[in-house]
Design a protein around this motif. Structure first.
Motif, PDB file in Angstrom:
ATOM      1  N   HIS A   1      90.293 -25.011 -46.130  1.00  0.00           N
ATOM      2  CA  HIS A   1      90.379 -23.997 -47.178  1.00  0.00           C
ATOM      3  C   HIS A   1      89.136 -23.212 -47.509  1.00  0.00           C
ATOM      4  N   SER A   2      88.191 -24.061 -47.691  1.00  0.00           N
ATOM      5  CA  SER A   2      86.721 -23.095 -47.858  1.00  0.00           C
ATOM      6  C   SER A   2      86.271 -22.209 -46.610  1.00  0.00           C
ATOM      7  N   GLU A   3      87.051 -22.224 -45.425  1.00  0.00           N
ATOM      8  CA  GLU A   3      86.927 -21.276 -44.435  1.00  0.00           C
ATOM      9  C   GLU A   3      87.722 -20.123 -44.851  1.00  0.00           C
ATOM     10  N   TYR A   4      89.082 -20.145 -45.414  1.00  0.00           N
ATOM     11  CA  TYR A   4      89.635 -19.081 -46.023  1.00  0.00           C
ATOM     12  C   TYR A   4      89.004 -18.386 -47.315  1.00  0.00           C
ATOM     13  N   SER A   5      88.224 -19.203 -48.248  1.00  0.00           N
ATOM     14  CA  SER A   5      87.840 -18.602 -49.162  1.00  0.00           C
ATOM     15  C   SER A   5      86.483 -17.915 -48.857  1.00  0.00           C
TER      16      SER A   5
ATOM     17  N   THR B   1      84.147 -17.329 -62.164  1.00  0.00           N
ATOM     18  CA  THR B   1      82.800 -18.186 -61.718  1.00  0.00           C
ATOM     19  C   THR B   1      83.096 -19.345 -60.868  1.00  0.00           C
ATOM     20  N   ALA B   2      84.204 -19.972 -60.980  1.00  0.00           N
ATOM     21  CA  ALA B   2      84.772 -21.030 -60.228  1.00  0.00           C
ATOM     22  C   ALA B   2      85.426 -20.726 -58.811  1.00  0.00           C
ATOM     23  N   ALA B   3      85.591 -19.644 -58.729  1.00  0.00           N
ATOM     24  CA  ALA B   3      86.806 -19.231 -57.644  1.00  0.00           C
ATOM     25  C   ALA B   3      86.285 -19.960 -56.191  1.00  0.00           C
ATOM     26  N   PHE B   4      84.927 -20.254 -56.211  1.00  0.00           N
ATOM     27  CA  PHE B   4      84.708 -20.820 -54.847  1.00  0.00           C
ATOM     28  C   PHE B   4      83.929 -22.093 -54.795  1.00  0.00           C
ATOM     29  N   GLN B   5      84.577 -22.885 -55.634  1.00  0.00           N
ATOM     30  CA  GLN B   5      84.180 -24.241 -55.889  1.00  0.00           C
ATOM     31  C   GLN B   5      84.100 -25.079 -54.795  1.00  0.00           C
ATOM     32  N   THR B   6      85.165 -24.705 -53.714  1.00  0.00           N
ATOM     33  CA  THR B   6      85.590 -25.550 -52.391  1.00  0.00           C
ATOM     34  C   THR B   6      84.398 -25.381 -51.528  1.00  0.00           C
ATOM     35  N   LEU B   7      83.965 -23.988 -51.486  1.00  0.00           N
ATOM     36  CA  LEU B   7      82.396 -23.692 -50.723  1.00  0.00           C
ATOM     37  C   LEU B   7      81.573 -24.357 -51.183  1.00  0.00           C
TER      38      LEU B   7
ATOM     39  N   ASP C   1     100.790 -24.851 -56.691  1.00  0.00           N
ATOM     40  CA  ASP C   1     100.616 -25.255 -58.235  1.00  0.00           C
ATOM     41  C   ASP C   1     101.698 -25.495 -58.812  1.00  0.00           C
ATOM     42  N   GLY C   2     102.501 -26.678 -58.620  1.00  0.00           N
ATOM     43  CA  GLY C   2     103.689 -26.834 -59.278  1.00  0.00           C
ATOM     44  C   GLY C   2     104.956 -26.377 -58.158  1.00  0.00           C
ATOM     45  N   SER C   3     106.195 -26.368 -58.579  1.00  0.00           N
ATOM     46  CA  SER C   3     107.175 -26.338 -57.474  1.00  0.00           C
ATOM     47  C   SER C   3     107.165 -25.046 -56.828  1.00  0.00           C
ATOM     48  N   LYS C   4     106.558 -23.945 -57.410  1.00  0.00           N
ATOM     49  CA  LYS C   4     106.645 -22.509 -56.895  1.00  0.00           C
ATOM     50  C   LYS C   4     105.084 -22.345 -56.604  1.00  0.00           C
ATOM     51  N   PHE C   5     104.953 -21.514 -55.335  1.00  0.00           N
ATOM     52  CA  PHE C   5     103.637 -21.316 -54.788  1.00  0.00           C
ATOM     53  C   PHE C   5     103.265 -20.093 -55.528  1.00  0.00           C
ATOM     54  N   SER C   6     101.672 -20.102 -55.891  1.00  0.00           N
ATOM     55  CA  SER C   6     101.249 -18.965 -56.678  1.00  0.00           C
ATOM     56  C   SER C   6      99.877 -18.573 -55.744  1.00  0.00           C
ATOM     57  N   MET C   7      99.853 -17.124 -55.611  1.00  0.00           N
ATOM     58  CA  MET C   7      98.624 -16.880 -54.776  1.00  0.00           C
ATOM     59  C   MET C   7      97.539 -16.794 -55.758  1.00  0.00           C
ATOM     60  N   ASP C   8      96.735 -17.838 -56.119  1.00  0.00           N
ATOM     61  CA  ASP C   8      95.486 -17.598 -56.962  1.00  0.00           C
ATOM     62  C   ASP C   8      94.412 -18.477 -56.615  1.00  0.00           C
ATOM     63  N   TYR C   9      93.409 -18.845 -57.465  1.00  0.00           N
ATOM     64  CA  TYR C   9      92.438 -19.482 -57.103  1.00  0.00           C
ATOM     65  C   TYR C   9      92.422 -20.929 -57.506  1.00  0.00           C
ATOM     66  N   TYR C  10      93.618 -21.385 -57.980  1.00  0.00           N
ATOM     67  CA  TYR C  10      93.611 -22.838 -58.262  1.00  0.00           C
ATOM     68  C   TYR C  10      93.459 -23.857 -57.214  1.00  0.00           C
ATOM     69  N   ASN C  11      93.725 -23.404 -56.181  1.00  0.00           N
ATOM     70  CA  ASN C  11      93.311 -24.494 -54.960  1.00  0.00           C
ATOM     71  C   ASN C  11      91.754 -24.582 -54.907  1.00  0.00           C
ATOM     72  N   ASP C  12      91.116 -23.543 -55.466  1.00  0.00           N
ATOM     73  CA  ASP C  12      89.530 -23.698 -55.448  1.00  0.00           C
ATOM     74  C   ASP C  12      89.135 -24.136 -56.698  1.00  0.00           C
ATOM     75  N   TYR C  13      89.682 -23.849 -57.718  1.00  0.00           N
ATOM     76  CA  TYR C  13      89.340 -24.310 -59.371  1.00  0.00           C
ATOM     77  C   TYR C  13      89.568 -25.722 -59.618  1.00  0.00           C
ATOM     78  N   VAL C  14      90.817 -26.287 -58.896  1.00  0.00           N
ATOM     79  CA  VAL C  14      91.182 -27.449 -59.594  1.00  0.00           C
ATOM     80  C   VAL C  14      91.727 -28.340 -58.293  1.00  0.00           C
ATOM     81  N   ILE C  15      92.424 -27.913 -57.460  1.00  0.00           N
ATOM     82  CA  ILE C  15      93.092 -28.899 -56.647  1.00  0.00           C
ATOM     83  C   ILE C  15      92.345 -29.747 -55.648  1.00  0.00           C
TER      84      ILE C  15
END
Length: 194
Positions: free
Chosen positions: A158-162, A183-189, A112-126
């Protein structure tokens, strides 16, 4: 009625699209809803409200946000304008596409930008916004089908990881920034299931 009021500058429920950076985000979630459910949310609106929303989305162009997932917000707002036949800014769309592609770190994870962050933004947004943005771009012949297919494949992975981090009791770890968005943490699922 709420959508009509939200775009009416003389109504007390009018949403702020014109100042500060946060409306870039808020508009993107609204654009995403319009793209996902056009028959329920966009098409029933009267022509004045539609025109107002188009102008509000265009007004966002005089601001920028953070150099991270916010690029997708700007790109999705412009993609929505393209989807309804309005003038759109292809530069904002292409910057979002190119940076997200560049920030892919492997096995369905995007930085999420130039540095990796372990969070839920891959699910929320990306993943959700990238896939839906590319779907429109492919339909409008502005992106190749292969790019959409790759993004969809990554979202499915990614949904498999989630799914794996949800315990048998239905709990999941609160980690990373913005854990209040849980509440949006599993949007990809949800989107993959859809």
């Amino acid at each position: 009625k709420g959508l009509t009021n939200a775009a009416n500058p003389s109504h007390p429920d009018y949403l702020n699209f014109r100042t500060e950076q946060q409306p870039i985000v808020d508009a993107a979630y609204l654009a995403h809803a319009f793209l996902r459910a056009p028959k329920a949310l966009w098409e029933p609106l009267d022509s004045i409200t539609k025109k107002r929303f188009a102008e509000e989305f265009k007004s966002l162009r005089n601001r920028t946000g953070a150099y991270n997932n916010w690029l997708l917000f700007a790109g999705l707002n412009e993609t929505f304008l393209l989807s309804i036949g309005e003038e759109y800014d292809p530069a904002r769309v292409n910057i979002a596409r190119n940076k997200i592609r560049e920030w892919y770190v492997g096995d369905s994870w995007y930085s999420d930008g130039s540095k990796f962050s372990m969070d839920y933004y891959n699910d929320y947004v990306i993943h959700p916004m990238l896939v839906d943005m590319l779907k429109v771009l492919v339909e409008k012949r502005k992106a190749p089908q292969a790019e959409y297919d790759e993004a969809l494949k990554r979202m499915i992975r990614h949904s498999e990881y989630s799914e794996r981090i949800i315990s048998p009791e239905g709990t999941y770890p609160a980690f990373g920034r913005s854990i209040t968005y849980r509440t949006a943490a599993f949007q990809t699922l949800a989107q993959v299931a859809l």
